[in-house]
Design an enzyme around this catalytic site. Structure first.
Site, mmCIF file in Angstrom:
data_model
loop_
_atom_site.group_PDB
_atom_site.id
_atom_site.type_symbol
_atom_site.label_atom_id
_atom_site.label_comp_id
_atom_site.label_asym_id
_atom_site.label_seq_id
_atom_site.Cartn_x
_atom_site.Cartn_y
_atom_site.Cartn_z
ATOM 1 N N HIS A 130 0.729 -1.263 -0.041
ATOM 2 C CA HIS A 130 0.027 -0.008 0.027
ATOM 3 C C HIS A 130 0.960 1.335 0.053
ATOM 4 C CE1 HIS A 130 -3.253 -2.945 1.078
ATOM 5 N NE2 HIS A 130 -2.246 -3.206 2.130
ATOM 6 N N LYS A 183 18.582 -3.578 3.248
ATOM 7 C CA LYS A 183 19.639 -3.107 2.367
ATOM 8 C C LYS A 183 20.275 -4.226 1.908
ATOM 9 C CE LYS A 183 22.427 -1.828 6.369
ATOM 10 N NZ LYS A 183 23.287 -0.883 6.790
#
Length: 207
Positions: A130, A183
């Site tokens: 979303h 990451k």
């Protein structure tokens, strides 16, 4: 002694049931869900595969998916779920991959290499699902940002790990249980914590 015999009986029953059920699950996935899946796949419990709106799921040889709560001592809270939602969206899984109660959801691209183990309850999502902006969310509630995920060969991903969009994980790396990976990770790394910490694995070549 009774407890051990009972445990052995239950384990044997589950083993036989899985051996009988796996060919039926493979047939269903290939012919009804249009999943590309290699030989010698094994299933404990019925997984959920969702190629939707032109999405594609491709799986290599010797794939193992555990969806039963008693199939892994870590505990499995839901069935294996693999979804590819959207035109040109691909989930590609290599050879000799084993997963337990894992959620893999793609609206872009997820690639998993060979000889990868993914522990109980791990989540690999290349999408935010979303939008973060509440105004955008009112108009386009399901158009969250997405970015490809790549997981290399010989990677071990522990239980309850969450891997977020745009991440690459290098070959032979280990992601410790409960880590949130936001990451990219170099080859031969060990990753732990939230926020995540990356350290090189110690070499055993000279031990």
């Amino acid at each position: 002694m009774f407890d051990q015999k009972y445990t052995d009986f239950i384990n044997g029953f589950i083993y036989i049931k899985n051996r009988l059920a796996s060919p039926l699950i493979i047939f269903y996935l290939r012919f009804f869900c249009k999943i590309e899946i290699g030989s010698a796949a094994k299933f404990s419990g019925r997984p959920i595969f969702l190629p939707r709106l032109g999405g594609r799921i491709s799986i290599g040889k010797n794939f193992t998916a555990l969806s039963n709560s008693n199939a892994n001592p870590v505990g499995i809270y839901h069935r294996v779920i693999i979804s590819a939602l959207g035109k040109n969206v691909v989930v590609k899984i290599g050879n000799n991959v084993g997963i337990s109660g894992v959620s893999i959801n793609s609206r872009n691209s997820i690639t998993i290499g060979n000889n990868v183990i993914i522990g109980g309850g791990a989540a690999i999502w290349d999408t935010d699902f979303h939008p973060a902006d509440y105004e955008v969310r009112k108009v386009f509630p399901n158009q969250g940002k997405s970015s490809p995920i790549f997981i290399g060969n010989d990677v071990f991903i522990g239980a309850r790990v969450i891997i977020l969009k745009g991440v690459s994980i290098g070959d032979r790396s280990v992601i410790s249980a409960g880590t949130v990976v936001n990451k990219s990770v170099p080859n031969d790394s060990i990753v732990f914590g939230n926020p995540m910490i990356i350290k090189p694995q110690k070499s055993n070549k000279n031990d």
